[in-house]
Design an enzyme around this catalytic site. Structure first.
Site, PDB file in Angstrom:
ATOM      1  N   HIS A 503       0.733  -1.010   0.436  1.00  8.19           N
ATOM      2  CA  HIS A 503      -0.094   0.190  -0.087  1.00  8.19           C
ATOM      3  C   HIS A 503       0.991   1.339   0.340  1.00  8.19           C
ATOM      4  O   HIS A 503       0.708   1.933   1.065  1.00  8.19           O
ATOM      5  CB  HIS A 503      -1.281   0.220   1.278  1.00  8.19           C
ATOM      6  CG  HIS A 503      -2.110  -1.222   0.908  1.00  8.19           C
ATOM      7  ND1 HIS A 503      -2.469  -1.505   2.562  1.00  8.19           N
ATOM      8  CD2 HIS A 503      -2.174  -1.672   0.142  1.00  8.19           C
ATOM      9  CE1 HIS A 503      -3.549  -2.344   2.203  1.00  8.19           C
ATOM     10  NE2 HIS A 503      -3.779  -3.056   0.920  1.00  8.19           N
ATOM     11  N   HIS A 547      -7.365   0.019   3.207  1.00  8.51           N
ATOM     12  CA  HIS A 547      -6.457   0.109   2.376  1.00  8.51           C
ATOM     13  C   HIS A 547      -6.840   0.797   1.405  1.00  8.51           C
ATOM     14  O   HIS A 547      -7.694   1.156   0.630  1.00  8.51           O
ATOM     15  CB  HIS A 547      -6.956  -1.722   1.527  1.00  8.51           C
ATOM     16  CG  HIS A 547      -6.773  -2.590   2.763  1.00  8.51           C
ATOM     17  ND1 HIS A 547      -6.367  -3.763   2.201  1.00  8.51           N
ATOM     18  CD2 HIS A 547      -7.332  -2.808   4.205  1.00  8.51           C
ATOM     19  CE1 HIS A 547      -6.411  -4.559   3.654  1.00  8.51           C
ATOM     20  NE2 HIS A 547      -7.097  -4.443   4.241  1.00  8.51           N
TER      21      HIS A 547
END
Length: 569
Positions: A503, A547
């Site tokens: 990420h 996320h």
């Protein structure tokens, strides 16, 4: 948001027979077209911007994607097959990090999507918006789903599909019973996407009609690609942006250079703007190769510096990810499905004919978001955006969810994610060759704080699976977790097993106009230059408690509005 099977089948047929007439063109053909905007990268944000800008039929838009098309790729379309994509799958850039001091000197794979749709085509499909405090900080299937989400905080007519798991897990009841038994940090939260994340919730995923919903399948669907003013070139790897002149005292960068799939170098110029959407690795890499970055570092790498912008490639922030696994007394887990070719073939046949069954899910069932308690946090500054935002996330998985997948045995696992890491890494040039991979240092678990958070996350997983709801089902910790019995041994376990959940953000960070630091202003224009904007996760200055897929969609939509406002018709 849930589209019918018939509509999905129809769109697939249209895509199959119409792709040649739609927006895909050969690289050589671009030289005969005058484009208003050239978008570098057909990923999460780039495809959003391409879709929104091409809504005006007078605006000509080109998307340059380094990877291939995602069309018809089964491993991308089938949600359950996501572990085959990252890390090291066929649509991965196959990057590797530098040796990570926080991981005992290990270098680890660093997955990024090398395909149309970018990492939205290769991720694990989780859809989490983050805490409402994240955004405050930036500003300064047919089964009964009642009680599994809050419909008042969702829309149902958007381009991207979002849904709950479409196939029940045999451990769903135990998960909910453990939540009720433990309470407190494990309490049930109806919907983590309400802006209040804390607690345990049913997972939400970018899936529609049993298929992955990516930025490509959604924002570049056949109906959009049919626009004559929208072109997409795949296999087009951009090496640099090129200075084209000076305007209002600033150097302008309206041209791009890219290598086509046959190795030819092509240069194109946008009449309005070049928009970099190559992601948190690709965007700073292109900027640095273009002479935009730290002057001394560029000179040392053999690149002629053109614009001194020291923060390009700095401030890399990523989510460290660990797994804690336990053996179980059942053979009804995803491990059996992955290891049994007959069962997998049966499930695949069901998916191909009906878009139902276990393959319509990702590999996790529930998420938990938690904060450190006061005694652990102590007097340390709190890096979370506010008191109602989590420090770590736990993923509940009915089996081993990520590679390397086991070839025998049955398990249950918890994934641990450090959501607000204080470690900061960087993207730097390896050489003056723009096609050499960059030097990637995500600095995972580099700070004491990050190590403490990961330690507490592993403890929480162990506590969750020790609840009486799991009696007779969970049998023993495994994979080295059995030796992680105190703080020191848990830290050692984490050092040897932690990876990334891929990420990365922040390498072309947004900052206030006039601020000394940062790479782009609040309108996402690159500072000290003209004609160049960045729209992707690299502009996000603080990693969200989520996320980032959903967050990047938000940035893409907002950026599209800003760009439209800058060029009124």
């Amino acid at each position: 948001m849930l589209s019918s099977r018939f509509a999905l089948l129809l769109s697939s047929i249209v895509a199959a027979i119409g792709i040649a007439e739609a927006g895909f063109i050969d690289a050589a053909a671009t030289k005969s077209v005058a484009y208003d905007f050239i978008i570098v990268g057909g990923g999460n944000a780039g495809n959003v911007v391409a879709n929104r800008l091409s809504e005006n039929p007078q605006t000509k838009v080109l998307v340059l994607e380094a990877g291939p098309s995602d069309e018809g790729e089964l491993e991308i379309e089938v949600p359950f097959l996501c572990p085959r994509l990252s890390p090291g799958g066929p649509f991965d850039w196959n990057y590797t990090t530098t040796a990570q001091t926080g991981l005992g000197g290990r270098s680890i794979p660093y997955p990024r999507g090398h395909v149309l749709g970018g990492s939205s085509s290769t991720n694990y499909l989780l859809y989490t918006r983050g805490s409402s405090e994240d955004y405050d900080r930036y500003a300064s299937d047919g089964h009964n789903i009642t009680g599994q989400f809050d419909p008042t905080v969702h829309g149902f007519n958007g381009i991207t599909s979002v849904t709950l798991s479409g196939f029940p897990s045999p451990t769903d009841g135990r998960v909910m019973n453990a939540s009720a038994e433990l309470g407190g940090d494990f309490k049930f939260n109806l919907d983590y996407n309400s802006g209040s994340e804390l607690g345990l919730s049913w997972i939400q995923l970018t899936i529609g009609g049993g298929m992955r919903s990516s930025s490509s399948s959604a924002y570049l669907a056949p109906s959009f690609l049919a626009r004559p003013n929208l072109h997409v070139v795949v296999g087009a790897e951009v090496s640099r942006v090129i200075k084209t002149g000076v305007k209002d005292g600033l150097p302008t960068f309206n041209s791009v250079e890219f290598r086509s799939d046959n190795g030819t170098l092509i240069q194109l110029t946008a009449s309005k703007e070049v928009i970099l959407s190559a992601g948190s690795v690709g965007t700073p890499h292109i900027l640095l190769n273009s002479g935009i970055g730290n002057t001394q570092a560029l000179t040392a790498a053999g690149v002629t510096p053109l614009v001194d912008l020291p923060d390009v490639g700095e401030n890399l922030s990523d989510h460290p990810f660990g797994v804690a696994a336990f053996t179980v007394s059942s053979n009804n887990t995803i491990d059996t499905l992955n290891d049994n070719a007959v069962l997998m073939n049966q499930a695949m046949q069901q998916w191909e004919t009906e878009k139902t069954g276990p393959l319509v899910n990702s590999v996790a069932t529930h998420l938990m978001f938690m904060r450190l308690n006061g005694s652990v946090l102590g007097s340390n500054p709190d890096p979370a955006p506010g008191p109602n935002s989590p420090h770590y996330e736990l993923l509940v998985a009915d089996g081993i969810p990520v590679p390397p997948l086991p070839t025998k045995g049955n398990f249950i696992a918890g994934g641990a994610v450090v959501l607000n890491p204080t470690s900061r890494g960087s993207i730097k040039l390896k050489s003056s060759n723009p096609f050499d991979a960059p030097i990637i240092d995500p600095a995972l678990l580099k700070t004491d704080f990050d190590r403490v958070v990961m330690r507490e996350a592993i403890k929480s997983i162990k506590k969750f699976y020790a609840a009486s709801a799991w009696a007779g089902y969970v049998t023993a910790p495994t994979g080295g977790l059995e030796d992680a019995v105190d703080d020191a041994s848990i830290d050692e376990y984490n050092k040897n097993t932690t990876q990334t959940i891929f990420h990365p953000v922040g390498t072309a960070s947004m900052s206030a106009k006039g601020a000394n630091g940062g790479v782009v202003d609040p309108d996402l224009r690159v500072k000290k230059v003209g004609g160049l904007r960045v729209v992707d996760a690299s502009v996000i200055p603080f990693i969200p408690s989520a996320h980032p897929q959903a967050v990047v969609y938000v940035f893409g939509e907002r950026a599209s509005d800003l760009i439209k406002a800058a060029y009124p018709q």
